[in-house]
Design an enzyme around this catalytic site. Structure first.
Site, short mmCIF file in Angstrom:
data_model
loop_
_atom_site.label_atom_id
_atom_site.label_comp_id
_atom_site.label_asym_id
_atom_site.label_seq_id
_atom_site.Cartn_x
_atom_site.Cartn_y
_atom_site.Cartn_z
N ARG A 170 0.85 -1.18 0.00
CA ARG A 170 0.00 0.00 0.00
C ARG A 170 0.89 1.24 0.00
NH1 ARG A 170 -0.43 2.09 5.26
NH2 ARG A 170 -2.37 3.16 4.75
N ARG A 174 -3.00 10.63 2.22
CA ARG A 174 -3.82 11.33 3.21
C ARG A 174 -4.43 12.58 2.59
NH1 ARG A 174 0.51 11.24 8.20
NH2 ARG A 174 0.83 8.99 8.26
N ARG A 247 19.69 -5.83 2.39
CA ARG A 247 20.22 -4.61 1.80
C ARG A 247 21.03 -3.91 2.89
NH1 ARG A 247 21.19 -3.22 -3.05
NH2 ARG A 247 20.51 -1.05 -2.85
N ARG A 278 18.80 10.08 0.90
CA ARG A 278 18.39 11.19 1.76
C ARG A 278 19.59 11.82 2.43
NH1 ARG A 278 15.14 8.26 6.80
NH2 ARG A 278 16.70 6.70 7.33
N GLU A 298 22.95 9.30 2.99
CA GLU A 298 22.67 7.88 3.14
C GLU A 298 22.60 7.21 1.78
OE1 GLU A 298 18.88 5.53 4.92
OE2 GLU A 298 19.85 6.94 6.31
N TYR A 346 12.04 -6.81 9.69
CA TYR A 346 12.31 -5.40 9.94
C TYR A 346 11.42 -4.91 11.08
CZ TYR A 346 13.06 -0.47 9.61
OH TYR A 346 13.38 0.83 9.93
N ASP A 348 10.62 -1.67 13.76
CA ASP A 348 10.85 -0.33 14.29
C ASP A 348 11.25 -0.48 15.75
OD1 ASP A 348 10.35 1.30 12.07
OD2 ASP A 348 8.18 1.19 12.37
#
Length: 365
Positions: A170, A174, A247, A278, A298, A346, A348
């Site tokens: 997805r 917003r 990665r 970034r 990065e 992964y 957070d």
């Protein structure tokens, strides 16, 4: 003899060590690197608290996790509002009404929805065969080409037409003028940096830095009744079934003789021709002042053994391989596995804390 040997002084290991020590267990933490904190390690450079392994913004809707980390750090009110730079124009992230106004001049949510639906219909894709087609079927061509295509191709090291569609399940859109990247109830960054937070978690726990567990596994394992392993699960088993894929990232950090370089903590570069994804300007994470600033570029990179693994490639092939290693891990009587490398997922930061607390609750009673 220790109750627990904890391999890795990152967030998972630190939380587990703290909980075990609080329960009266003796712990030894060993860390291959020369610092604690894992990838959330921060250090002061030119008076600026610098995120040495990329931007880390703590965010969660889990009140228990939020209250837990606030025991070890005072968090500021930082709100993650990155911007994207594409061919000299700046766009707000995530995709919101500010973004759509910049792209098309639309003002109302109805106008923005109509534009996106028009472009999705024009793409005419019902069964996406690759990432490009998946993105076009979700947001249309303008958003995809401006803000998704180049960034994603740099991140994964392959053209979007060569990437599987499932990578993008997805794309959050917003229809409000809200630049807050996260929807979580709580958000912020430790005012003194993450290293200080981890340091407080590890107070009273013996830590050995520069200690490679896998290079001296037998002797170190013999020191404790149970080992908590937070490293790469395939490496733990000497790549018995083959290597899991990742990665990696490369960081270039420099001090600039200017007070304010880019005006925002995170600026994404979505053009494929710009080699980095970034630039982070660290002082903005803590609303810093002063005559100098520190920035980090990065660069995504292919991973090979010896590099730091950052993102697991959770495709069908690698997930199936991980399940083979997990079957071995589940049979271990004196080894526990936790964290993103050991669980090949992964996470957070708030997920890491929750997982570590869950494991501690399970084994410590």
């Amino acid at each position: 003899m220790y109750d627990y040997l904890i391999v890795g002084a990152g967030l998972f290991g630190a939380v587990f060590a703290h909980e075990a020590a609080a329960a009266g267990k003796s712990c030894l933490v060993v860390e291959r690197r020369d610092h604690i904190g894992g990838n959330i390690y921060t250090k002061e450079i030119a008076g600026v608290e610098t995120h040495m392994y990329g931007a880390h913004i703590f965010h969660t809707s889990n009140q228990e996790v939020w209250e837990y980390v606030n025991r070890f750090a005072c968090f500021n009110r930082y709100t993650n509002s990155p911007v994207a730079l594409y061919r000299g124009k700046v766009y707000n992230m995530p995709f919101n009404m500010n973004t759509f106004n910049r792209l098309w001049g639309v003002v109302t949510p109805a106008e923005a929805k109509a534009k996106i639906e028009e472009q999705i219909a024009a793409a005419g894709i019902s069964q996406p065969k690759n990432l490009e087609e998946q993105a076009l079927s979700l947001v249309g061509r303008d958003i995809y080409e401006t803000l998704v295509k180049g960034y994603t191709e740099k991140q994964w090291g392959r053209r979007a037409t060569e990437l599987p569609a499932f990578i993008i399940r997805r794309l959050p859109v917003r229809f409000t003028y809200d630049n807050n990247y996260f929807n979580d109830r709580f958000q912020g960054i430790p005012e003194e940096g993450y290293t200080k937070m981890v340091e407080r978690m590890l107070e009273g726990v013996e830590v050995r830095l520069g200690c490679d567990y896998l290079a001296d596994r037998e002797a170190l394992s013999a020191l404790a009744k149970t080992t908590v392993f937070t490293g790469m699960i395939d490496q733990f088993y000497d790549y018995r079934y083959g290597m899991l894929e990742y990665r990696s990232l490369r960081f270039e950090t420099e001090v600039l003789e200017t007070e304010n370089y880019q005006g925002n903590a995170v600026v994404n570069y979505t053009e494929y021709e710009v080699p980095y994804t970034r630039i982070i300007e660290h002082k903005h994470f803590v609303f810093g002042s002063g005559p100098k600033t520190v920035i980090t570029r990065e660069y995504p990179a292919a991973w090979k053994p010896g590099d730091e693994p950052y993102y697991p490639l959770n495709d069908e092939k690698n997930n199936a391989l991980y399940e083979k290693y997990k079957a071995l891990a589940d049979r271990e009587e004196h080894v526990l596995f936790g964290g993103r490398l050991a669980q090949y997922k992964y996470y957070d930061m708030h997920h890491v804390v929750a997982e570590a607390l869950a494991l501690a609750g399970k084994v410590l009673g």
